[in-house]
Design a protein around this motif. Sequence first.
Motif, mmCIF file in Angstrom:
data_model
loop_
_atom_site.group_PDB
_atom_site.id
_atom_site.type_symbol
_atom_site.label_atom_id
_atom_site.label_comp_id
_atom_site.label_asym_id
_atom_site.label_seq_id
_atom_site.Cartn_x
_atom_site.Cartn_y
_atom_site.Cartn_z
ATOM 1 N N GLU B 94 1.928 43.203 82.531
ATOM 2 C CA GLU B 94 2.676 42.103 82.025
ATOM 3 C C GLU B 94 4.097 41.952 82.607
ATOM 4 O OE1 GLU B 94 2.369 40.309 78.503
ATOM 5 O OE2 GLU B 94 0.347 40.261 79.151
ATOM 6 N N GLU B 97 3.742 40.539 86.079
ATOM 7 C CA GLU B 97 3.336 39.298 85.869
ATOM 8 C C GLU B 97 4.573 38.348 85.644
ATOM 9 O OE1 GLU B 97 0.443 37.354 84.829
ATOM 10 O OE2 GLU B 97 -0.859 38.620 85.566
ATOM 11 N N SER B 98 5.633 38.773 84.949
ATOM 12 C CA SER B 98 6.706 38.362 84.440
ATOM 13 C C SER B 98 7.669 37.904 85.409
ATOM 14 C CB SER B 98 7.493 38.893 83.188
ATOM 15 O OG SER B 98 8.815 38.767 82.938
ATOM 16 N N ILE B 100 6.767 38.277 88.738
ATOM 17 C CA ILE B 100 6.429 37.195 89.729
ATOM 18 C C ILE B 100 6.584 35.748 89.374
ATOM 19 C CG2 ILE B 100 3.879 36.219 90.612
ATOM 20 C CD1 ILE B 100 2.873 39.045 90.399
ATOM 21 N N THR B 101 6.506 35.659 88.042
ATOM 22 C CA THR B 101 6.690 34.177 87.445
ATOM 23 C C THR B 101 8.123 33.806 87.750
ATOM 24 O OG1 THR B 101 5.161 34.350 85.582
ATOM 25 C CG2 THR B 101 6.752 32.610 85.350
ATOM 26 N N GLU B 102 9.356 34.956 87.551
ATOM 27 C CA GLU B 102 10.556 34.381 88.028
ATOM 28 C C GLU B 102 10.989 34.040 89.343
ATOM 29 O OE1 GLU B 102 13.523 34.059 86.194
ATOM 30 O OE2 GLU B 102 12.034 33.875 84.586
ATOM 31 N N VAL B 104 8.747 32.816 91.373
ATOM 32 C CA VAL B 104 7.808 31.386 91.518
ATOM 33 C C VAL B 104 8.842 30.350 90.888
ATOM 34 C CG1 VAL B 104 5.966 30.024 90.844
ATOM 35 C CG2 VAL B 104 5.571 32.389 91.641
ATOM 36 N N ARG B 105 9.456 30.661 89.698
ATOM 37 C CA ARG B 105 10.331 29.769 89.182
ATOM 38 C C ARG B 105 11.680 29.293 90.016
ATOM 39 N NH1 ARG B 105 10.668 31.577 84.136
ATOM 40 N NH2 ARG B 105 8.696 30.304 83.620
#
Lengths: 223, 120
Positions: B94, B97-98, B100-102, B104-105
Amino acid sequence: MKASLIIIIPAFNESVVIKGVIREIQSYKYTNIIVVDDGSPDSTFSISKQAGACVLRHAINRGKGAAIKTGIEAAKIMHADVVVTFDGDGQHDPKDISRLVKKISEGYDVVLGSRFLHHQEIPFVKRIGNTIANIITYFIYGIWVTDSQSGLRAYTKRAYKIIDTQNDRYEIESETLREIRRHHLKYTEIPMRVRYTAYSQQKDNRQHIWSAILTMMKLIFVS
Amino acid sequence: MNNITIYQVIVAAVAFGIIVNRSVRFARREKAQSIFKYLTVVFVWGMIGSIALFPSIAHWIRRQFGFGQNFNTMIFIAFVILFVLFFRVLAIIEKIESQITEIVRKEALKNIERARSIKK
């Protein structure tokens, strides 16, 4: 002064309908539309751009929750007064946006669209799934709403700035409710129209019961 | 070694195969093979293979840990450890994943300049 309103549309592989969704919203004189293309391999990005929306692109697919959060971060940069989240598959009706905003102007921090506050044709499976999700949401977060999974929502600047969601997938709808309760935000639900088309029904990335159970486990044991 | 069943042979063969495979990969200095990972695999699969062939090892361990005849306690503790490890791994995933999202954002928001012309 008229409040600036930004409409955020998370979109993944919506090239078939996204142009129509944007044009329909624009026909109601809403011009500030942010489409967050969540790593779609199809032409969602270019079509949204051609339709006149501001398009942000995730390099890889991160989920609806992540896309909405990216849109909200953009809204923060642009100092929007009100943010409305709107699904990209064409199931929401732009007519409902003005009703959401009207409630915001009445003093609510968050306004939630609900599919279940008036009679309309909704598939049985969705009704059951939503009821289970409502019950789970109530037991975890202590907040009862008639449509915990609705994607049509409006937030004031104060609300979208303090709401802090972490989940990247469909859990964001329930997580937002947790934040509403945590920050004692004033909220209400309004009836919204929903249009289930063959297209929206075919999409296989909807939240289902297993996802709701998994969400619950993750929120209890991992968060 | 009396009365060895097929299941014991299969489990031991699988364990042996995995240890050989990992040893070869470690000897080749493959990137993903750290010494810690290699030793963990050898220990875990070595124990599995040994206990499959010589169940008396499990009884010896039981006696050493003072569980007496209560073999179920050992199994219960093993499940608890697995459960804890499972959620620990889930938490790590998790977190990654978080992150990676940051990333990408942040990349996506670089394109926001055009939208800055929003009208009030």
